[in-house]
Design a protein around this motif. Sequence first.
Motif, PDB file in Angstrom:
ATOM      1  N   ARG A 189       0.843  -1.193   0.000  1.00  0.00           N
ATOM      2  CA  ARG A 189       0.000   0.000   0.000  1.00  0.00           C
ATOM      3  C   ARG A 189       0.882   1.248   0.000  1.00  0.00           C
ATOM      4  NH1 ARG A 189      -5.089   0.590   4.073  1.00  0.00           N
ATOM      5  NH2 ARG A 189      -5.534  -1.407   3.043  1.00  0.00           N
ATOM      6  N   THR A 190       0.501   2.214  -0.839  1.00  0.00           N
ATOM      7  CA  THR A 190       1.234   3.468  -0.952  1.00  0.00           C
ATOM      8  C   THR A 190       0.391   4.601  -0.399  1.00  0.00           C
ATOM      9  OG1 THR A 190       2.465   2.715  -2.893  1.00  0.00           O
ATOM     10  CG2 THR A 190       2.278   5.094  -2.574  1.00  0.00           C
ATOM     11  N   LEU A 191       0.994   5.430   0.468  1.00  0.00           N
ATOM     12  CA  LEU A 191       0.287   6.505   1.159  1.00  0.00           C
ATOM     13  C   LEU A 191       0.992   7.831   0.903  1.00  0.00           C
ATOM     14  CD1 LEU A 191       0.068   4.608   4.564  1.00  0.00           C
ATOM     15  CD2 LEU A 191      -1.646   4.612   2.750  1.00  0.00           C
ATOM     16  N   PRO A 192       0.487   8.661  -0.005  1.00  0.00           N
ATOM     17  CA  PRO A 192       1.119   9.954  -0.278  1.00  0.00           C
ATOM     18  C   PRO A 192       1.155  10.857   0.949  1.00  0.00           C
ATOM     19  CG  PRO A 192      -0.395   9.381  -2.041  1.00  0.00           C
ATOM     20  CD  PRO A 192      -0.633   8.400  -0.926  1.00  0.00           C
ATOM     21  N   ALA A 193       2.286  11.501   1.163  1.00  0.00           N
ATOM     22  CA  ALA A 193       2.434  12.464   2.255  1.00  0.00           C
ATOM     23  C   ALA A 193       2.452  13.895   1.740  1.00  0.00           C
ATOM     24  CB  ALA A 193       3.724  12.185   3.032  1.00  0.00           C
ATOM     25  N   GLY A 194       2.680  14.073   0.439  1.00  0.00           N
ATOM     26  CA  GLY A 194       2.719  15.413  -0.131  1.00  0.00           C
ATOM     27  C   GLY A 194       3.110  15.355  -1.597  1.00  0.00           C
ATOM     28  N   THR A 195       2.895  16.459  -2.285  1.00  0.00           N
ATOM     29  CA  THR A 195       3.233  16.534  -3.705  1.00  0.00           C
ATOM     30  C   THR A 195       3.991  17.821  -3.999  1.00  0.00           C
ATOM     31  OG1 THR A 195       1.081  17.559  -4.173  1.00  0.00           O
ATOM     32  CG2 THR A 195       1.239  15.176  -4.463  1.00  0.00           C
ATOM     33  N   LYS A 196       4.761  17.801  -5.074  1.00  0.00           N
ATOM     34  CA  LYS A 196       5.531  18.975  -5.486  1.00  0.00           C
ATOM     35  C   LYS A 196       5.561  19.035  -7.012  1.00  0.00           C
ATOM     36  CE  LYS A 196      10.014  18.770  -5.398  1.00  0.00           C
ATOM     37  NZ  LYS A 196      11.429  18.721  -4.926  1.00  0.00           N
ATOM     38  N   VAL A 197       5.151  20.160  -7.559  1.00  0.00           N
ATOM     39  CA  VAL A 197       5.182  20.353  -9.005  1.00  0.00           C
ATOM     40  C   VAL A 197       6.567  20.852  -9.403  1.00  0.00           C
ATOM     41  CG1 VAL A 197       4.234  21.638 -10.945  1.00  0.00           C
ATOM     42  CG2 VAL A 197       2.714  20.815  -9.146  1.00  0.00           C
ATOM     43  N   LYS A 198       7.267  20.073 -10.188  1.00  0.00           N
ATOM     44  CA  LYS A 198       8.595  20.479 -10.654  1.00  0.00           C
ATOM     45  C   LYS A 198       8.504  21.350 -11.902  1.00  0.00           C
ATOM     46  CE  LYS A 198      10.390  16.320 -10.871  1.00  0.00           C
ATOM     47  NZ  LYS A 198      11.394  15.251 -11.032  1.00  0.00           N
ATOM     48  N   SER A 199       7.534  21.067 -12.736  1.00  0.00           N
ATOM     49  CA  SER A 199       7.291  21.897 -13.924  1.00  0.00           C
ATOM     50  C   SER A 199       5.875  21.627 -14.409  1.00  0.00           C
ATOM     51  CB  SER A 199       8.303  21.584 -15.036  1.00  0.00           C
ATOM     52  OG  SER A 199       8.132  20.257 -15.513  1.00  0.00           O
ATOM     53  N   ILE A 200       5.279  22.649 -15.048  1.00  0.00           N
ATOM     54  CA  ILE A 200       3.927  22.473 -15.566  1.00  0.00           C
ATOM     55  C   ILE A 200       3.667  23.474 -16.680  1.00  0.00           C
ATOM     56  CG2 ILE A 200       2.866  24.051 -13.899  1.00  0.00           C
ATOM     57  CD1 ILE A 200       0.454  22.100 -13.846  1.00  0.00           C
ATOM     58  N   SER A 201       2.899  23.024 -17.663  1.00  0.00           N
ATOM     59  CA  SER A 201       2.415  23.876 -18.735  1.00  0.00           C
ATOM     60  C   SER A 201       0.981  23.454 -19.011  1.00  0.00           C
ATOM     61  CB  SER A 201       3.279  23.714 -19.995  1.00  0.00           C
ATOM     62  OG  SER A 201       3.100  22.417 -20.556  1.00  0.00           O
ATOM     63  N   SER A 202       0.375  24.023 -20.011  1.00  0.00           N
ATOM     64  CA  SER A 202      -1.003  23.653 -20.319  1.00  0.00           C
ATOM     65  C   SER A 202      -1.108  22.246 -20.899  1.00  0.00           C
ATOM     66  CB  SER A 202      -1.603  24.654 -21.318  1.00  0.00           C
ATOM     67  OG  SER A 202      -0.860  24.654 -22.534  1.00  0.00           O
ATOM     68  N   GLU A 203       0.018  21.681 -21.328  1.00  0.00           N
ATOM     69  CA  GLU A 203      -0.005  20.375 -21.972  1.00  0.00           C
ATOM     70  C   GLU A 203       0.729  19.275 -21.211  1.00  0.00           C
ATOM     71  OE1 GLU A 203      -1.834  19.907 -24.562  1.00  0.00           O
ATOM     72  OE2 GLU A 203      -2.342  22.029 -24.781  1.00  0.00           O
ATOM     73  N   ALA A 204       1.584  19.638 -20.248  1.00  0.00           N
ATOM     74  CA  ALA A 204       2.394  18.632 -19.561  1.00  0.00           C
ATOM     75  C   ALA A 204       2.707  19.071 -18.136  1.00  0.00           C
ATOM     76  CB  ALA A 204       3.684  18.371 -20.331  1.00  0.00           C
ATOM     77  N   ALA A 205       3.007  18.088 -17.282  1.00  0.00           N
ATOM     78  CA  ALA A 205       3.377  18.380 -15.891  1.00  0.00           C
ATOM     79  C   ALA A 205       4.334  17.303 -15.394  1.00  0.00           C
ATOM     80  CB  ALA A 205       2.136  18.430 -15.005  1.00  0.00           C
ATOM     81  N   ASP A 206       5.228  17.722 -14.538  1.00  0.00           N
ATOM     82  CA  ASP A 206       6.179  16.808 -13.904  1.00  0.00           C
ATOM     83  C   ASP A 206       6.017  16.972 -12.399  1.00  0.00           C
ATOM     84  OD1 ASP A 206       8.214  15.108 -13.271  1.00  0.00           O
ATOM     85  OD2 ASP A 206       9.782  16.183 -14.373  1.00  0.00           O
ATOM     86  N   VAL A 207       5.520  15.944 -11.730  1.00  0.00           N
ATOM     87  CA  VAL A 207       5.146  16.043 -10.314  1.00  0.00           C
ATOM     88  C   VAL A 207       5.837  14.968  -9.487  1.00  0.00           C
ATOM     89  CG1 VAL A 207       3.219  16.081  -8.678  1.00  0.00           C
ATOM     90  CG2 VAL A 207       2.867  16.895 -11.020  1.00  0.00           C
ATOM     91  N   ASP A 208       6.382  15.372  -8.338  1.00  0.00           N
ATOM     92  CA  ASP A 208       6.936  14.424  -7.371  1.00  0.00           C
ATOM     93  C   ASP A 208       5.907  14.155  -6.285  1.00  0.00           C
ATOM     94  OD1 ASP A 208       9.335  14.091  -8.629  1.00  0.00           O
ATOM     95  OD2 ASP A 208      10.487  15.378  -7.282  1.00  0.00           O
ATOM     96  N   VAL A 209       5.781  12.894  -5.896  1.00  0.00           N
ATOM     97  CA  VAL A 209       4.865  12.499  -4.822  1.00  0.00           C
ATOM     98  C   VAL A 209       5.676  11.817  -3.734  1.00  0.00           C
ATOM     99  CG1 VAL A 209       2.758  11.282  -4.219  1.00  0.00           C
ATOM    100  CG2 VAL A 209       3.067  12.123  -6.558  1.00  0.00           C
ATOM    101  N   TRP A 210       5.733  12.449  -2.579  1.00  0.00           N
ATOM    102  CA  TRP A 210       6.459  11.882  -1.430  1.00  0.00           C
ATOM    103  C   TRP A 210       5.526  10.902  -0.743  1.00  0.00           C
ATOM    104  CZ3 TRP A 210       7.222  14.635   3.853  1.00  0.00           C
ATOM    105  CH2 TRP A 210       8.119  13.908   4.635  1.00  0.00           C
ATOM    106  N   CYS A 211       5.989   9.666  -0.557  1.00  0.00           N
ATOM    107  CA  CYS A 211       5.103   8.600  -0.082  1.00  0.00           C
ATOM    108  C   CYS A 211       5.715   7.784   1.049  1.00  0.00           C
ATOM    109  CB  CYS A 211       4.776   7.623  -1.216  1.00  0.00           C
ATOM    110  SG  CYS A 211       4.099   8.361  -2.711  1.00  0.00           S
TER     111      CYS A 211
END
Length: 284
Positions: A189-211
């Motif tokens: 089981r994976t339990l997210p503790a938080g998220t962080k957007v490293k980059s984002i545009s209207s067409e793409a996103a790069d997100v880190d999820v601390w778990c």
Amino acid sequence: MSLGDEHGYGGESGGRTDDDFGGTGQTRTRLPGGADTDVYGGARRPVRNSRSLITVVGVVVLLIAAIAFANQGGDDDGTSAEGEKGAGAAPTAATGVRPVKGEAGGIPSGFARDEQGAQSAAANYAVALGSDGMFNTQRRQSIVKSLADSSTLDKLQSGFDADYSPAFLAQIGLSADGAAPVGSTFVNRTLPAGTKVKSISSEAADVDVWCMGLFGLTGAKSTKPVTSGWFTVSVKLKWNGSDWKVLATSQKTGPTPVTGDNPVSGSDEIAGAVKEFGGFTYAR
């Protein structure tokens, strides 16, 4: 916020004091003949007339009504304008934006085309990709099909199929179809503790999820007991015209906090908890 504090219950100004009755702090009594005196002598301040009393009561009623109205303020979904703005909140604190209502293959879908939507999508996809369903071929393919972008679906499917090979399943004590031995319960089981957007545009996103994750087998004879670990899942997303979908994922260890001094629970207690406590849909 405790009940009562904002309504003036207990110790608030506006309660009766000795000054309301003359300010001496002495016991008073009404003597025959209509004269109000203190038992120790001295005239008492005249009792307030009815007009003054009505004015005081009116002010109190209006004050209570104003407080009640303020407490009921906000949108229909129970959030306030301040909550929507996230004033003073941390970058990944809950904002009060409505969770998504859509679902595809048991996984939330229909995320907003903004930073919050990308973070919610990444968190939910990390949970799905870090679930026990990934250890069964049919369920794994359904999960990946639900969240992968069409341009990378085949690549993701073949990659995950290779990762969850029969040899790997046997190594961790599972059968070829991902089943746990008789008398045991497999936990992943994976339990997210938080998220962080490293980059984002209207067409793409790069997100880190601390778990934080749980992994292992319960059971008295298990040689791989359930353990916990911390890791970060990086999710590359693409906007497909109606939702965020996965292009690629990767994982690294940590950040890892210091282990607490909680006593370790027995295998049966862990197995019971896994069966009794369901997982969450993560949406900001």
